[in-house]
Scaffold this active site. Sequence first.
Site, PDB file in Angstrom:
ATOM      1  N   CYS A 129      16.106  10.738  23.629  1.00 55.92           N
ATOM      2  CA  CYS A 129      14.826  10.712  22.938  1.00 55.92           C
ATOM      3  C   CYS A 129      14.014  11.956  23.274  1.00 55.92           C
ATOM      4  O   CYS A 129      13.816  12.265  24.452  1.00 55.92           O
ATOM      5  CB  CYS A 129      14.058   9.457  23.353  1.00 55.92           C
ATOM      6  SG  CYS A 129      12.363   9.451  22.757  1.00 55.92           S
ATOM      7  N   TYR A 166      -3.816  -3.336 -19.832  1.00 53.35           N
ATOM      8  CA  TYR A 166      -4.370  -2.360 -20.773  1.00 53.35           C
ATOM      9  C   TYR A 166      -4.255  -2.789 -22.230  1.00 53.35           C
ATOM     10  O   TYR A 166      -4.613  -2.037 -23.123  1.00 53.35           O
ATOM     11  CB  TYR A 166      -3.769  -0.965 -20.577  1.00 53.35           C
ATOM     12  CG  TYR A 166      -2.271  -0.941 -20.344  1.00 53.35           C
ATOM     13  CD1 TYR A 166      -1.781  -0.573 -19.112  1.00 53.35           C
ATOM     14  CD2 TYR A 166      -1.386  -1.292 -21.344  1.00 53.35           C
ATOM     15  CE1 TYR A 166      -0.413  -0.555 -18.877  1.00 53.35           C
ATOM     16  CE2 TYR A 166      -0.023  -1.277 -21.117  1.00 53.35           C
ATOM     17  CZ  TYR A 166       0.462  -0.903 -19.880  1.00 53.35           C
ATOM     18  OH  TYR A 166       1.803  -0.895 -19.644  1.00 53.35           O
ATOM     19  N   SER A 216       7.453   1.806 -26.028  1.00 56.15           N
ATOM     20  CA  SER A 216       7.058   2.823 -25.052  1.00 56.15           C
ATOM     21  C   SER A 216       6.352   3.937 -25.813  1.00 56.15           C
ATOM     22  O   SER A 216       6.022   3.772 -26.984  1.00 56.15           O
ATOM     23  CB  SER A 216       8.257   3.308 -24.259  1.00 56.15           C
ATOM     24  OG  SER A 216       9.047   4.116 -25.081  1.00 56.15           O
ATOM     25  N   LEU A 217       6.078   5.024 -25.149  1.00 58.17           N
ATOM     26  CA  LEU A 217       5.250   6.074 -25.745  1.00 58.17           C
ATOM     27  C   LEU A 217       6.010   7.382 -25.839  1.00 58.17           C
ATOM     28  O   LEU A 217       6.877   7.674 -25.014  1.00 58.17           O
ATOM     29  CB  LEU A 217       4.004   6.301 -24.884  1.00 58.17           C
ATOM     30  CG  LEU A 217       3.003   5.149 -24.780  1.00 58.17           C
ATOM     31  CD1 LEU A 217       1.895   5.510 -23.813  1.00 58.17           C
ATOM     32  CD2 LEU A 217       2.428   4.824 -26.153  1.00 58.17           C
ATOM     33  N   ALA A 261     -11.927 -13.408   7.846  1.00 59.78           N
ATOM     34  CA  ALA A 261     -11.825 -14.653   8.610  1.00 59.78           C
ATOM     35  C   ALA A 261     -12.513 -15.793   7.862  1.00 59.78           C
ATOM     36  O   ALA A 261     -12.005 -16.919   7.825  1.00 59.78           O
ATOM     37  CB  ALA A 261     -12.448 -14.472   9.988  1.00 59.78           C
ATOM     38  N   TYR A 265     -12.911 -15.952   4.664  1.00 59.34           N
ATOM     39  CA  TYR A 265     -12.035 -16.240   3.517  1.00 59.34           C
ATOM     40  C   TYR A 265     -10.869 -17.130   3.961  1.00 59.34           C
ATOM     41  O   TYR A 265     -10.569 -18.144   3.341  1.00 59.34           O
ATOM     42  CB  TYR A 265     -11.531 -14.913   2.941  1.00 59.34           C
ATOM     43  CG  TYR A 265     -10.574 -15.070   1.786  1.00 59.34           C
ATOM     44  CD1 TYR A 265     -11.054 -15.237   0.496  1.00 59.34           C
ATOM     45  CD2 TYR A 265      -9.203 -15.048   1.984  1.00 59.34           C
ATOM     46  CE1 TYR A 265     -10.185 -15.386  -0.568  1.00 59.34           C
ATOM     47  CE2 TYR A 265      -8.328 -15.196   0.931  1.00 59.34           C
ATOM     48  CZ  TYR A 265      -8.825 -15.356  -0.348  1.00 59.34           C
ATOM     49  OH  TYR A 265      -7.948 -15.509  -1.390  1.00 59.34           O
ATOM     50  N   LYS A 281       1.950  13.817 -19.844  1.00 56.54           N
ATOM     51  CA  LYS A 281       2.607  13.720 -18.534  1.00 56.54           C
ATOM     52  C   LYS A 281       2.247  14.911 -17.666  1.00 56.54           C
ATOM     53  O   LYS A 281       2.286  16.053 -18.121  1.00 56.54           O
ATOM     54  CB  LYS A 281       4.122  13.708 -18.726  1.00 56.54           C
ATOM     55  CG  LYS A 281       4.634  12.507 -19.498  1.00 56.54           C
ATOM     56  CD  LYS A 281       4.973  11.379 -18.587  1.00 56.54           C
ATOM     57  CE  LYS A 281       6.434  11.416 -18.258  1.00 56.54           C
ATOM     58  NZ  LYS A 281       6.970  10.121 -17.869  1.00 56.54           N
ATOM     59  N   ASP A 335       1.893   4.510 -12.449  1.00 56.89           N
ATOM     60  CA  ASP A 335       3.343   4.562 -12.354  1.00 56.89           C
ATOM     61  C   ASP A 335       3.877   3.270 -11.749  1.00 56.89           C
ATOM     62  O   ASP A 335       4.092   3.160 -10.555  1.00 56.89           O
ATOM     63  CB  ASP A 335       3.742   5.778 -11.509  1.00 56.89           C
ATOM     64  CG  ASP A 335       5.160   6.186 -11.786  1.00 56.89           C
ATOM     65  OD1 ASP A 335       5.760   5.637 -12.734  1.00 56.89           O
ATOM     66  OD2 ASP A 335       5.670   7.046 -11.057  1.00 56.89           O
ATOM     67  N   LYS A 385      -2.298   6.869 -16.501  1.00 54.56           N
ATOM     68  CA  LYS A 385      -0.966   6.299 -16.694  1.00 54.56           C
ATOM     69  C   LYS A 385      -0.414   5.949 -15.316  1.00 54.56           C
ATOM     70  O   LYS A 385       0.101   6.805 -14.595  1.00 54.56           O
ATOM     71  CB  LYS A 385      -0.064   7.306 -17.408  1.00 54.56           C
ATOM     72  CG  LYS A 385       1.296   6.751 -17.771  1.00 54.56           C
ATOM     73  CD  LYS A 385       2.050   7.751 -18.633  1.00 54.56           C
ATOM     74  CE  LYS A 385       3.382   7.207 -19.110  1.00 54.56           C
ATOM     75  NZ  LYS A 385       4.250   6.717 -18.059  1.00 54.56           N
ATOM     76  N   CYS A 422      10.804  10.718  25.573  1.00 55.85           N
ATOM     77  CA  CYS A 422      10.911  10.175  26.935  1.00 55.85           C
ATOM     78  C   CYS A 422      12.250  10.462  27.598  1.00 55.85           C
ATOM     79  O   CYS A 422      12.430  10.152  28.772  1.00 55.85           O
ATOM     80  CB  CYS A 422      10.676   8.666  26.910  1.00 55.85           C
ATOM     81  SG  CYS A 422      12.045   7.773  26.153  1.00 55.85           S
ATOM     82  N   CYS A 441       8.927   3.925  26.163  1.00 56.80           N
ATOM     83  CA  CYS A 441       8.734   5.232  25.541  1.00 56.80           C
ATOM     84  C   CYS A 441       7.328   5.256  24.955  1.00 56.80           C
ATOM     85  O   CYS A 441       6.967   4.358  24.192  1.00 56.80           O
ATOM     86  CB  CYS A 441       9.776   5.440  24.448  1.00 56.80           C
ATOM     87  SG  CYS A 441       9.500   6.937  23.492  1.00 56.80           S
ATOM     88  N   GLU A 476      -6.791   6.758 -20.634  1.00 57.94           N
ATOM     89  CA  GLU A 476      -6.589   5.896 -19.460  1.00 57.94           C
ATOM     90  C   GLU A 476      -5.589   6.555 -18.529  1.00 57.94           C
ATOM     91  O   GLU A 476      -4.713   7.297 -18.974  1.00 57.94           O
ATOM     92  CB  GLU A 476      -5.993   4.540 -19.886  1.00 57.94           C
ATOM     93  CG  GLU A 476      -6.879   3.680 -20.737  1.00 57.94           C
ATOM     94  CD  GLU A 476      -6.057   2.580 -21.416  1.00 57.94           C
ATOM     95  OE1 GLU A 476      -5.386   1.814 -20.711  1.00 57.94           O
ATOM     96  OE2 GLU A 476      -6.074   2.530 -22.647  1.00 57.94           O
ATOM     97  N   CYS A 524      15.345   5.226  19.829  1.00 52.59           N
ATOM     98  CA  CYS A 524      15.168   5.289  21.268  1.00 52.59           C
ATOM     99  C   CYS A 524      15.016   3.847  21.729  1.00 52.59           C
ATOM    100  O   CYS A 524      14.192   3.110  21.204  1.00 52.59           O
ATOM    101  CB  CYS A 524      13.903   6.075  21.596  1.00 52.59           C
ATOM    102  SG  CYS A 524      13.412   5.871  23.312  1.00 52.59           S
TER     103      CYS A 524
END
Length: 662
Positions: A402, A222, A81-82, A33, A35, A310, A116, A114, A405, A425, A112, A420
């Site tokens: 449902c 990174y 890429s690796l 608040a 902030y 991986k 995703d 990895k 209910c 409910c 580090e 539903c």
Amino acid sequence: MKDPAMEIAGLRRALRRHEHLYYVLDRPEITDAEYDALMRSLRELEELHPELASLDSPTGRVGGKPREGFVKVPHSSPMLSLDNALNEEELRAFDRRVAELLSGAGYRYVAELKMDGLSMAAVYRDGRFTLAVTRGDGQVGEDVTENARTIHSLPLQVEGGPAAFEVRGETVMNRRAFERLNLEREDKGLSRFANPRNAAAGSLRLLEPQLTAARRLDYYPYFFLVDGLPARESHWASLEEMARLGFKVNPHRRLCENVDQVLAYCAEWEARREQLPYEIDGVVVKVDSVGQQRQLGFTAKAPRWAIAYKYPARQAKTTVRAIEVQVGRTGALTPVALLEPKEVGGVTVSRATLHNEDEIARLGLEVGDEVVIERSGDVIPKVVRVSEQGSARKPFHMPAECPVCGGKVVREEGEAASRCINTNCPARLKESILHFASRGVMNIDGVGEALVDQLVDKGLAKGLADLYSLTLAELLGLERMGPRSAANILRNIVGSKSNPLPRVIAALGIRFVGERTAVFLAEAFGSLDAVAEASQEDLQRSEEVGPKVAESVYQFFREPHNRDLVERLRAAGLQFTFESTRPKGGALQGLTFVLTGTLPSLSRDQAKELIERAGGKVAGSLSGKTSYVVAGADAGSKLAKAQNLGVRILDETQLLSLIKAG
Ligand code: IVH
């Protein structure tokens, strides 16, 4: 009065510091608040002084204008890429190659996580964030600057760095944001994102930055580059430097003396990966010394000085014993596979979500089949595919009623979810009450999540209408409820009875009927009863109501529980009739108002509504067109500006008499 330029600069500095504490270090020093209040002051000041606007102001994170497409931008140096190592043996083979190529010299690794997500470069000039580019094909990416600006952990301003530099890193969506996004999407009848990476990629490439802002992405750099080359002679030093500059460098990095230490790190995080708020799919291992990196060089597509270790996919095969149906908070029915318990990556799995009927059809799944299940993060395990059909398999059908209910279950055209539609409910009730009480709907201050949880769990609210029969004694019996707040809440609930019909209609929580449609319905039919009795054809005569909305409204009032709700709300004394408020030359015709501060009895929304009903307009900021400023307590800078401009200032009573006079 203070110099506005200095005041704005001070607020920006403070907000930047708190953003860093909150979004990067996860160590806030002020409440949300507080902030928000700082942010509001800054926004108000910036509105008053457009000449002091700046793109890298903390207010600029809400997302700018929509655009038509993304411009292609070449990278300062290729984003490669690796190569992967899929097990210990492959990682040791990588290490032997490194040792060999460095001919006996000592070397260290940086390990580090990895993450995703998807990689993105961010460019800074003179300490300002100026450009963000996706990886693309590695040579050329897409300019996603405006979307990246909405990522709170990406600093918009950096002090003490090189004049021009670039960081490269991973844009990720954490699991909570991912789950929330998917729930929202299901609620809107959209398909789920399969994983946080797809969700992050989709969010970064939205054409409307405002939508990206709502998606809550995170950014972990990174690489730290100057002129396309590593900025420091050691990778570790680059990471430390970025952290010092205020970037969110992943804290779980480790400097390793040899491959055994790297393998220990890999094993440690494989066991702990569930505890992370985001998904990882392995570990990235990099030779620390940039001189040695140069010596090792690159193959056609990847560096020889780094590798991705991986983790194995956490999959296993098991049998579906039954399919159960759960009712979620929006009333959506979710089929769940009950499985022969099976261990997947150290956890025993006995249930997996199937999302909806379409997903079951897509999988071709029937009860009794053997399936491949997968666990990713702490997200509920999912069924990947059918590996073998069962000998006595049975198809699944969504129930017509449902399971909680007994209410009617409806699946709308073009929707994946069955729902539903009984508002009372119990599975839906909490969400329904929160919507009912929310701002812009019935506006009942004090009825928030904590209160609603207790009301429903203690059986004090079994339906929406029960709000109106709550007693002071009942409220006082709740946790953390003092006499003052209890009395306030009760007063707010009673006060909400005078909300006009459009709000009552919006409050019912009919699918596809928001505040705007509710106004059109109220205007077209004049009473709730007329809306409830209307045929689908009649409903479509109302402005902006098409077949989909009409069906939803029609079905809603055919459900007996909902009819009952309407009767109870009538008994409670809510407004069921409505006189069109279309301004026909109202008292305030042609006048423009600006609201500021807290009025003694009207909320901001109520004041706005009154003014608009009387034909007036409400603007967000002061300008030459402003006829009156309506000021309440703690009015702030707008009031001062109005005084300077000589605009007339009204209090609430004066506003009301102006309206009455007409
Ligand atoms: S370094 C040339 N470090 O994994 C080296 N990548 O296949 C490029 N990733 O495209 C990457 N966390 O999207 C690096 N700490 C990290 C990473 C990381 C995630 C992703 C990145 C990259 C892919 C590598």
